[in-house]
Design an enzyme around this catalytic site. Structure first.
Site, PDB file in Angstrom:
ATOM      1  N   VAL A 150       0.861  -1.177   0.000  1.00 13.12           N
ATOM      2  CA  VAL A 150       0.000   0.000   0.000  1.00 13.12           C
ATOM      3  C   VAL A 150       0.891   1.219   0.000  1.00 13.12           C
ATOM      4  O   VAL A 150       2.029   1.172   0.452  1.00 13.12           O
ATOM      5  CB  VAL A 150      -0.983   0.033   1.203  1.00 13.12           C
ATOM      6  CG1 VAL A 150      -2.016  -1.066   1.076  1.00 13.12           C
ATOM      7  CG2 VAL A 150      -0.260  -0.072   2.518  1.00 13.12           C
ATOM      8  N   SER A 151       0.364   2.327  -0.503  1.00 13.17           N
ATOM      9  CA  SER A 151       1.190   3.517  -0.719  1.00 13.17           C
ATOM     10  C   SER A 151       1.335   4.403   0.503  1.00 13.17           C
ATOM     11  O   SER A 151       2.313   5.125   0.623  1.00 13.17           O
ATOM     12  CB  SER A 151       0.604   4.345  -1.862  1.00 13.17           C
ATOM     13  OG  SER A 151       0.587   3.581  -3.031  1.00 13.17           O
ATOM     14  N   THR A 152       0.367   4.402   1.386  1.00 14.69           N
ATOM     15  CA  THR A 152       0.437   5.313   2.524  1.00 14.69           C
ATOM     16  C   THR A 152       0.195   4.561   3.820  1.00 14.69           C
ATOM     17  O   THR A 152      -0.365   3.468   3.829  1.00 14.69           O
ATOM     18  CB  THR A 152      -0.617   6.437   2.417  1.00 14.69           C
ATOM     19  OG1 THR A 152      -1.916   5.838   2.493  1.00 14.69           O
ATOM     20  CG2 THR A 152      -0.471   7.211   1.123  1.00 14.69           C
TER      21      THR A 152
ATOM     22  N   GLN B 106      -3.458   3.583   4.522  1.00 11.41           N
ATOM     23  CA  GLN B 106      -4.072   2.453   3.830  1.00 11.41           C
ATOM     24  C   GLN B 106      -3.785   1.165   4.589  1.00 11.41           C
ATOM     25  O   GLN B 106      -2.812   1.061   5.325  1.00 11.41           O
ATOM     26  CB  GLN B 106      -3.550   2.361   2.394  1.00 11.41           C
ATOM     27  CG  GLN B 106      -4.022   3.498   1.518  1.00 11.41           C
ATOM     28  CD  GLN B 106      -3.451   3.400   0.117  1.00 11.41           C
ATOM     29  OE1 GLN B 106      -2.337   2.971  -0.078  1.00 11.41           O
ATOM     30  NE2 GLN B 106      -4.248   3.809  -0.863  1.00 11.41           N
TER      31      GLN B 106
END
Length: 191
Positions: free
Chosen positions: A8-10, A13
């Protein structure tokens, strides 16, 4: 062996949805991380996965974009997976390279075409932006360490006998910057 990859990017998330799907798909080992596709940590996780897999393994991701943010990075990952003798399976059904069939080969080649298009568009937009900035008189690149006024003062002080080291200390710059500033001013004056 089925080997999963989740990302996941952040930090906000949640990996749980991806992990659940990968477990349901029968992954025996899952590499995971919470980082952007462009980050060095993502490259490290992909490298760990690629070093781990062996010939005949199946790398599984929930979506193709979990391998990276750009098509180039995704294609690089696919190539490395294939070079190890493993295949890639995307759960959402967009690509399965386990069968060496014309459709999966076409999909990989199509991704390659779009990766090249993406790179070319980025180059074009960057060049256009640079030209537009030049036309507007904006300075491109690193800002000079000394203003024109400081460079003129420095030049006059050097002609008066001040040493390069003393000028570097006075203007809080390196000796090389003093030399370059003097050279640039002399070149301007000679043209």
């Amino acid at each position: 062996m089925k080997v999963g990859f989740a990302r996941v990017s952040t930090k906000e998330q949640d990996l749980e949805i991806q992990l659940s799907k990968l477990n349901e798909f029968g992954c025996e080992k899952i590499f995971r991380g919470k980082q952007s596709g462009a980050s060095v940590k993502n490259d490290e996780k992909l490298k760990e996965l690629i070093e781990f897999i062996r010939e005949g393994d199946e790398v599984i991701v929930t979506r193709l974009d979990r391998l990276g943010r750009s098509l180039k990075s995704i294609l690089d990952a696919i190539e490395k997976i294939h070079n190890k003798g493993a295949c890639l399976n995307i759960i959402d059904g967009s690509l399965n390279t386990s069968n060496d069939n014309p459709f999966s080969n076409a999909m990989i080649n199509l991704c390659g075409v779009f990766a090249q298009l993406e790179r070319d568009l980025i180059k074009t937009r960057t060049a256009e932006g640079r030209e537009e900035a030049k036309a507007k008189g904006k300075h491109l690149g690193r800002m000079p360490a000394l203003s024109d006024k400081q460079t003129n003062e420095l030049y006059k002080a050097r002609l008066s006998g001040d040493s390069i080291s003393a000028l570097a200390r006075k203007y809080n710059v390196s000796r090389a910057t003093v030399h370059r500033s003097i050279e640039r001013l002399e070149q301007r004056n000679n043209t």
